[in-house]
Write a protein that holds these residues in place. Sequence first.
Motif, PDB file in Angstrom:
ATOM      1  N   MET A   1       0.840  -1.200   0.109  1.00  0.00           N
ATOM      2  CA  MET A   1       0.036  -0.022   0.087  1.00  0.00           C
ATOM      3  C   MET A   1       0.839   1.194  -0.044  1.00  0.00           C
ATOM      4  SD  MET A   1      -2.803   1.627   2.648  1.00  0.00           S
ATOM      5  CE  MET A   1      -2.760   0.604   3.737  1.00  0.00           C
ATOM      6  N   ILE A   2       0.730   2.211  -0.849  1.00  0.00           N
ATOM      7  CA  ILE A   2       1.413   3.489  -0.971  1.00  0.00           C
ATOM      8  C   ILE A   2       0.250   4.521  -0.363  1.00  0.00           C
ATOM      9  CG2 ILE A   2       2.265   5.204  -2.387  1.00  0.00           C
ATOM     10  CD1 ILE A   2       2.726   2.772  -4.461  1.00  0.00           C
ATOM     11  N   GLU A   3       0.903   4.907   1.018  1.00  0.00           N
ATOM     12  CA  GLU A   3      -0.003   6.234   1.723  1.00  0.00           C
ATOM     13  C   GLU A   3       0.232   7.511   0.950  1.00  0.00           C
ATOM     14  OE1 GLU A   3       1.245   5.833   5.564  1.00  0.00           O
ATOM     15  OE2 GLU A   3       0.347   3.623   5.988  1.00  0.00           O
ATOM     16  N   ASP A   4      -0.287   8.707   1.607  1.00  0.00           N
ATOM     17  CA  ASP A   4      -0.196   9.708   0.969  1.00  0.00           C
ATOM     18  C   ASP A   4       0.856  10.477   0.885  1.00  0.00           C
ATOM     19  OD1 ASP A   4      -2.950   9.515   0.539  1.00  0.00           O
ATOM     20  OD2 ASP A   4      -3.468  10.400   2.518  1.00  0.00           O
ATOM     21  N   GLU A   5       1.276  11.522   0.075  1.00  0.00           N
ATOM     22  CA  GLU A   5       2.347  12.411   0.143  1.00  0.00           C
ATOM     23  C   GLU A   5       3.459  11.613  -0.421  1.00  0.00           C
ATOM     24  OE1 GLU A   5       2.559  14.821   3.236  1.00  0.00           O
ATOM     25  OE2 GLU A   5       0.382  15.194   3.204  1.00  0.00           O
ATOM     26  N   VAL A  18       3.974  -4.265   0.203  1.00  0.00           N
ATOM     27  CA  VAL A  18       4.706  -3.715   1.010  1.00  0.00           C
ATOM     28  C   VAL A  18       4.096  -2.530   1.302  1.00  0.00           C
ATOM     29  CG1 VAL A  18       7.105  -2.453   0.815  1.00  0.00           C
ATOM     30  CG2 VAL A  18       7.061  -4.530   0.052  1.00  0.00           C
ATOM     31  N   THR A  19       4.295  -1.701   2.354  1.00  0.00           N
ATOM     32  CA  THR A  19       3.536  -0.506   2.706  1.00  0.00           C
ATOM     33  C   THR A  19       4.647   0.509   2.857  1.00  0.00           C
ATOM     34  OG1 THR A  19       1.815  -1.641   4.094  1.00  0.00           O
ATOM     35  CG2 THR A  19       2.388   0.841   4.355  1.00  0.00           C
ATOM     36  N   ILE A  20       4.309   1.472   2.045  1.00  0.00           N
ATOM     37  CA  ILE A  20       5.321   2.891   1.924  1.00  0.00           C
ATOM     38  C   ILE A  20       4.561   3.740   2.778  1.00  0.00           C
ATOM     39  CG2 ILE A  20       6.300   4.282   0.427  1.00  0.00           C
ATOM     40  CD1 ILE A  20       7.260   1.512  -0.153  1.00  0.00           C
ATOM     41  N   GLY A  21       5.169   4.345   4.036  1.00  0.00           N
ATOM     42  CA  GLY A  21       4.703   5.039   4.769  1.00  0.00           C
ATOM     43  C   GLY A  21       4.351   6.584   4.226  1.00  0.00           C
ATOM     44  N   ARG A  22       3.613   7.324   4.711  1.00  0.00           N
ATOM     45  CA  ARG A  22       3.277   8.622   4.624  1.00  0.00           C
ATOM     46  C   ARG A  22       4.379   9.621   4.341  1.00  0.00           C
ATOM     47  NH1 ARG A  22      -1.713  11.915   6.063  1.00  0.00           N
ATOM     48  NH2 ARG A  22      -1.327  14.068   5.401  1.00  0.00           N
ATOM     49  N   GLY A  23       4.467  10.294   3.464  1.00  0.00           N
ATOM     50  CA  GLY A  23       5.600  11.440   3.108  1.00  0.00           C
ATOM     51  C   GLY A  23       6.746  10.630   2.963  1.00  0.00           C
ATOM     52  N   ALA A  27      13.726   6.650  -4.009  1.00  0.00           N
ATOM     53  CA  ALA A  27      14.931   7.034  -5.021  1.00  0.00           C
ATOM     54  C   ALA A  27      14.726   6.439  -6.552  1.00  0.00           C
ATOM     55  CB  ALA A  27      16.320   7.064  -4.491  1.00  0.00           C
ATOM     56  N   GLY A  28      15.106   6.999  -7.338  1.00  0.00           N
ATOM     57  CA  GLY A  28      15.002   6.292  -8.633  1.00  0.00           C
ATOM     58  C   GLY A  28      15.664   4.869  -8.893  1.00  0.00           C
ATOM     59  N   GLY A  29      15.385   3.876  -9.226  1.00  0.00           N
ATOM     60  CA  GLY A  29      16.111   2.625  -9.244  1.00  0.00           C
ATOM     61  C   GLY A  29      16.094   1.701  -8.087  1.00  0.00           C
ATOM     62  N   ALA A  30      15.421   2.223  -6.824  1.00  0.00           N
ATOM     63  CA  ALA A  30      15.503   1.478  -5.785  1.00  0.00           C
ATOM     64  C   ALA A  30      14.499   0.301  -5.909  1.00  0.00           C
ATOM     65  CB  ALA A  30      14.817   2.260  -4.629  1.00  0.00           C
ATOM     66  N   PHE A  31      15.034  -1.024  -5.367  1.00  0.00           N
ATOM     67  CA  PHE A  31      14.131  -2.106  -5.195  1.00  0.00           C
ATOM     68  C   PHE A  31      13.804  -2.464  -3.818  1.00  0.00           C
ATOM     69  CE2 PHE A  31      14.116  -6.837  -5.048  1.00  0.00           C
ATOM     70  CZ  PHE A  31      13.054  -6.790  -6.181  1.00  0.00           C
ATOM     71  N   VAL A  32      12.430  -2.098  -3.460  1.00  0.00           N
ATOM     72  CA  VAL A  32      11.891  -1.973  -2.093  1.00  0.00           C
ATOM     73  C   VAL A  32      11.283  -3.452  -1.691  1.00  0.00           C
ATOM     74  CG1 VAL A  32      10.271  -0.915  -0.390  1.00  0.00           C
ATOM     75  CG2 VAL A  32      11.432   0.413  -2.175  1.00  0.00           C
ATOM     76  N   THR A  33      11.687  -4.011  -0.978  1.00  0.00           N
ATOM     77  CA  THR A  33      11.331  -5.330  -0.589  1.00  0.00           C
ATOM     78  C   THR A  33      10.609  -5.564   0.966  1.00  0.00           C
ATOM     79  OG1 THR A  33      13.255  -6.214   0.157  1.00  0.00           O
ATOM     80  CG2 THR A  33      12.800  -6.470  -1.965  1.00  0.00           C
ATOM     81  N   GLU A  34      10.957  -4.495   1.589  1.00  0.00           N
ATOM     82  CA  GLU A  34      10.360  -4.261   3.001  1.00  0.00           C
ATOM     83  C   GLU A  34       9.512  -3.193   3.321  1.00  0.00           C
ATOM     84  OE1 GLU A  34      13.723  -4.588   5.640  1.00  0.00           O
ATOM     85  OE2 GLU A  34      14.213  -6.750   4.940  1.00  0.00           O
ATOM     86  N   ASN A  35       8.681  -3.295   4.403  1.00  0.00           N
ATOM     87  CA  ASN A  35       7.810  -1.865   4.585  1.00  0.00           C
ATOM     88  C   ASN A  35       8.835  -0.799   4.846  1.00  0.00           C
ATOM     89  OD1 ASN A  35       5.737  -3.356   4.524  1.00  0.00           O
ATOM     90  ND2 ASN A  35       5.243  -3.737   6.722  1.00  0.00           N
ATOM     91  N   SER A  47      17.033  -2.244  -1.110  1.00  0.00           N
ATOM     92  CA  SER A  47      16.589  -0.788  -0.528  1.00  0.00           C
ATOM     93  C   SER A  47      17.142  -0.638   0.854  1.00  0.00           C
ATOM     94  CB  SER A  47      15.299  -0.280  -0.604  1.00  0.00           C
ATOM     95  OG  SER A  47      14.543  -1.209  -0.081  1.00  0.00           O
ATOM     96  N   THR A  48      17.655   0.571   1.247  1.00  0.00           N
ATOM     97  CA  THR A  48      17.888   0.807   2.666  1.00  0.00           C
ATOM     98  C   THR A  48      17.435   2.166   2.982  1.00  0.00           C
ATOM     99  OG1 THR A  48      20.107   1.506   1.944  1.00  0.00           O
ATOM    100  CG2 THR A  48      20.198  -0.723   2.589  1.00  0.00           C
ATOM    101  N   ILE A  49      17.351   2.374   4.244  1.00  0.00           N
ATOM    102  CA  ILE A  49      16.746   3.641   4.685  1.00  0.00           C
ATOM    103  C   ILE A  49      17.879   4.701   5.047  1.00  0.00           C
ATOM    104  CG2 ILE A  49      15.410   4.776   6.582  1.00  0.00           C
ATOM    105  CD1 ILE A  49      13.772   2.304   7.016  1.00  0.00           C
ATOM    106  N   VAL A  50      17.855   5.588   4.137  1.00  0.00           N
ATOM    107  CA  VAL A  50      18.965   6.508   4.189  1.00  0.00           C
ATOM    108  C   VAL A  50      18.767   7.534   5.180  1.00  0.00           C
ATOM    109  CG1 VAL A  50      20.242   8.266   2.691  1.00  0.00           C
ATOM    110  CG2 VAL A  50      19.431   6.211   1.512  1.00  0.00           C
TER     111      VAL A  50
END
Length: 86
Positions: A1-5, A18-23, A27-35, A47-50
Amino acid sequence: MIEDEVWIGPHAIIVGGVTIGRGSRIAGGAFVTENVPPYSIVSGNPSTIVKANCTPDVMNPAPLLIRRMNHSEIPHIGTRFATSTP
């Protein structure tokens, strides 16, 4: 789920479930496998949290204005460029 903003860069891949939190920013080319937690910046493959707990870009968002169109306001195909015949 992709949240607002949420901003998602070009060629980013987000795996299903995977849930993408609000706000958050992906980044371009990121491979997101976790919330992704809210207001985070994520990049890389995998992907890693920068950066976490980032300040939102818009502090005073404009209110959403919803207005219904009348039937007469709906554009009809062919009426704008109609030509008259002599």
